[in-house]
Design a protein around this motif. Structure first.
Motif, PDB file in Angstrom:
ATOM      1  N   ALA A   1     -13.337 -24.191  -3.819  1.00 45.91           N
ATOM      2  CA  ALA A   1     -13.147 -24.863  -4.912  1.00 45.91           C
ATOM      3  C   ALA A   1     -12.120 -24.157  -6.010  1.00 45.91           C
ATOM      4  O   ALA A   1     -11.027 -24.802  -6.485  1.00 45.91           O
ATOM      5  CB  ALA A   1     -14.169 -25.324  -5.789  1.00 45.91           C
ATOM      6  N   LEU A   2     -12.505 -22.984  -6.280  1.00 45.73           N
ATOM      7  CA  LEU A   2     -11.513 -21.801  -6.853  1.00 45.73           C
ATOM      8  C   LEU A   2     -10.176 -21.841  -6.445  1.00 45.73           C
ATOM      9  O   LEU A   2      -9.253 -21.882  -7.317  1.00 45.73           O
ATOM     10  CB  LEU A   2     -12.297 -20.394  -7.132  1.00 45.73           C
ATOM     11  N   THR A   3     -10.164 -21.580  -4.898  1.00 49.84           N
ATOM     12  CA  THR A   3      -8.699 -21.290  -4.307  1.00 49.84           C
ATOM     13  C   THR A   3      -7.851 -22.704  -4.700  1.00 49.84           C
ATOM     14  O   THR A   3      -6.867 -22.860  -4.798  1.00 49.84           O
ATOM     15  CB  THR A   3      -8.997 -21.188  -3.013  1.00 49.84           C
TER      16      THR A   3
ATOM     17  N   ALA B   1      -8.305 -37.761  -1.110  1.00 53.70           N
ATOM     18  CA  ALA B   1      -9.262 -37.067  -0.198  1.00 53.70           C
ATOM     19  C   ALA B   1      -9.358 -35.656  -0.380  1.00 53.70           C
ATOM     20  O   ALA B   1     -10.394 -35.088  -0.374  1.00 53.70           O
ATOM     21  CB  ALA B   1      -8.814 -37.514   1.354  1.00 53.70           C
ATOM     22  N   LYS B   2      -8.412 -34.924  -0.583  1.00 46.03           N
ATOM     23  CA  LYS B   2      -8.186 -33.679  -1.025  1.00 46.03           C
ATOM     24  C   LYS B   2      -9.247 -33.371  -2.365  1.00 46.03           C
ATOM     25  O   LYS B   2     -10.073 -32.156  -2.378  1.00 46.03           O
ATOM     26  CB  LYS B   2      -6.823 -33.048  -1.316  1.00 46.03           C
TER      27      LYS B   2
ATOM     28  N   VAL C   1     -16.661 -33.019  -3.644  1.00 46.95           N
ATOM     29  CA  VAL C   1     -18.037 -33.158  -2.836  1.00 46.95           C
ATOM     30  C   VAL C   1     -18.529 -31.539  -2.478  1.00 46.95           C
ATOM     31  O   VAL C   1     -19.624 -31.473  -2.627  1.00 46.95           O
ATOM     32  CB  VAL C   1     -17.815 -33.996  -1.745  1.00 46.95           C
ATOM     33  N   SER C   2     -17.827 -30.707  -1.995  1.00 42.56           N
ATOM     34  CA  SER C   2     -18.096 -29.428  -1.473  1.00 42.56           C
ATOM     35  C   SER C   2     -18.780 -28.669  -2.682  1.00 42.56           C
ATOM     36  O   SER C   2     -19.471 -28.166  -2.508  1.00 42.56           O
ATOM     37  CB  SER C   2     -17.038 -28.872  -0.914  1.00 42.56           C
TER      38      SER C   2
ATOM     39  N   GLY D   1     -17.901 -32.775   2.366  1.00 38.92           N
ATOM     40  CA  GLY D   1     -16.700 -32.527   1.754  1.00 38.92           C
ATOM     41  C   GLY D   1     -15.412 -31.515   2.243  1.00 38.92           C
ATOM     42  O   GLY D   1     -14.240 -31.975   2.228  1.00 38.92           O
ATOM     43  N   LEU D   2     -15.949 -30.675   3.252  1.00 35.39           N
ATOM     44  CA  LEU D   2     -15.009 -30.011   4.101  1.00 35.39           C
ATOM     45  C   LEU D   2     -14.286 -31.139   4.919  1.00 35.39           C
ATOM     46  O   LEU D   2     -12.820 -31.035   4.877  1.00 35.39           O
ATOM     47  CB  LEU D   2     -15.568 -28.829   4.916  1.00 35.39           C
TER      48      LEU D   2
END
Length: 359
Positions: free
Chosen positions: A119-121, A142-143, A149-150, A320-321
């Motif tokens: 998420a940070l990246t 979706a991205k 979601v992840s 989420g991935l």
């Protein structure tokens, strides 16, 4: 037959980064346990990091020297300083905080927190325009949804435990050691969060460095040696006992070899290659796979407690991935040379060259 072979090759090349990153996460899974066993045995984490990257540098040096002689750019002072900072973010600073936190937490907790790196990246990549978001396209949406979601799954694994799943089997492996090392969870959590932040910056910086130094093996070798020197200097300052630098032919030795050859050598090279092919967000989004594998192995092999929250959160993270991977499916899908070779060239009618055209 030729068409089927070409179709298989094209499919394999399309999913090659996915396969390689999956194998990389399997490598990380075993790393959690072998390093915990080594640290419980008494090995200093900072000494481990130093030795591990010396091993990685020695192993990758001959391959980098001979295989990348023609594509390796000239190393300038500015480029070396960039590699120095890259090594500091990926080795000297991040890994020292990361493995130090393992002494105060557990492999399952550490693997769960690492998922925040994705998420940070992603956030940094969007800010720096390394990741394109088109809200008018379902894949662009979706991205964003995949990342959110992840992150929700990570928070579920971290904040919610729930009932304990009963384990009908006894622990297969026992990691004996000082149980007091897992008592300072606050200190371990702070070190883990700090390492996740610097690790995210490291992934982003890789994308920029690879544009100026597109030699993954050579970059892996440089980061190993420079990172080992940085870690060694820090270790000498904080660890004055000579006995800490002495390791025998035991778990300490094998954890160093495994970490150096498999992780800092092969896996880092894979990540650099995938970063160049798919971007840093793609690489970090596979971290949840090792989380599930670590939880499963810790449950069945080590007899660790497994909570419903970890299972539910892990499934949310995986969903989420794949949502984000679907959104990135059309990113950087330029046809490769090998794919072009599989396309049969149809001969059209021969065109006559008239005098005016020949001129």
């Amino acid at each position: 037959m030729a068409i089927k072979a070409c179709s298989f090759v094209g499919t394999f090349r399309r999913f090659q980064p996915h396969i390689l990153m999956g194998l990389a996460q399997i490598g990380y899974t075993f790393l959690y346990f072998i390093t915990e066993a080594s640290f419980n045995h008494g090995m200093n984490p900072h000494v481990y990091i130093t030795y591990r990257h010396i091993v990685a540098g020695v192993v990758t040096l001959p391959f980098a020297f001979f295989l990348e002689r023609k594509i390796r750019p000239k190393l300038t002072i500015a480029l070396f300083l960039e590699i120095f900072v890259l090594s500091l973010l990926g080795v000297g600073l991040t890994l020292n905080m990361y493995f130090a936190s393992l002494r105060f937490t557990s492999p399952t907790f550490l693997a769960s927190m690492v998922n925040t790196i994705a998420a940070l990246t992603f956030l940094l990549a969007v800010i720096l325009r390394l990741e394109v978001i088109d809200l008018r396209n379902p894949r662009g949406i979706a991205k964003i949804l995949g990342t959110l979601v992840s992150l929700a799954g990570v928070l579920t694994m971290t904040l919610y435990k729930g009932p304990i799943l009963k384990n009908p089997w006894r622990a297969i492996v026992h990691l004996n050691g000082n149980t007091a090392i897992h008592q300072n969870w606050l200190k371990g959590s702070v070190l883990t969060v700090a390492s996740c932040i610097t690790w995210s910056i490291w992934y982003i910086m890789q994308a920029y460095t690879l544009k100026r130094y597109p030699a993954q093996l050579s970059l892996t070798t440089w980061m190993s040696f420079v990172g080992a020197a940085q870690s060694g200097l820090y270790t000498v300052i904080v660890q004055h006992k000579k006995a800490a630098w002495t390791i025998g032919f035991n778990i300490d030795f094998w954890s160093t070899i495994y970490g150096g050859v498999v992780i800092s050598g092969i896996v880092i090279f894979i990540q650099l290659w995938c970063t160049e092919q798919k971007g840093p967000v793609f690489v970090t989004m596979f971290n949840p796979l090792s989380t599930l594998l670590v939880a499963i192995l810790a449950y069945f092999a080590l007899g660790e407690k497994l909570y419903i929250g970890s299972v539910v959160g892990g499934l949310i993270v995986i969903f989420g991935l794949y949502l984000l991977l679907w959104g990135k499916e059309n990113d950087q899908q330029a046809p490769t040379n090998s794919d072009e070779e599989c396309i049969p060239q149809q001969e059209g009618p021969k065109k006559q060259n008239f005098p005016s055209e020949a001129m």
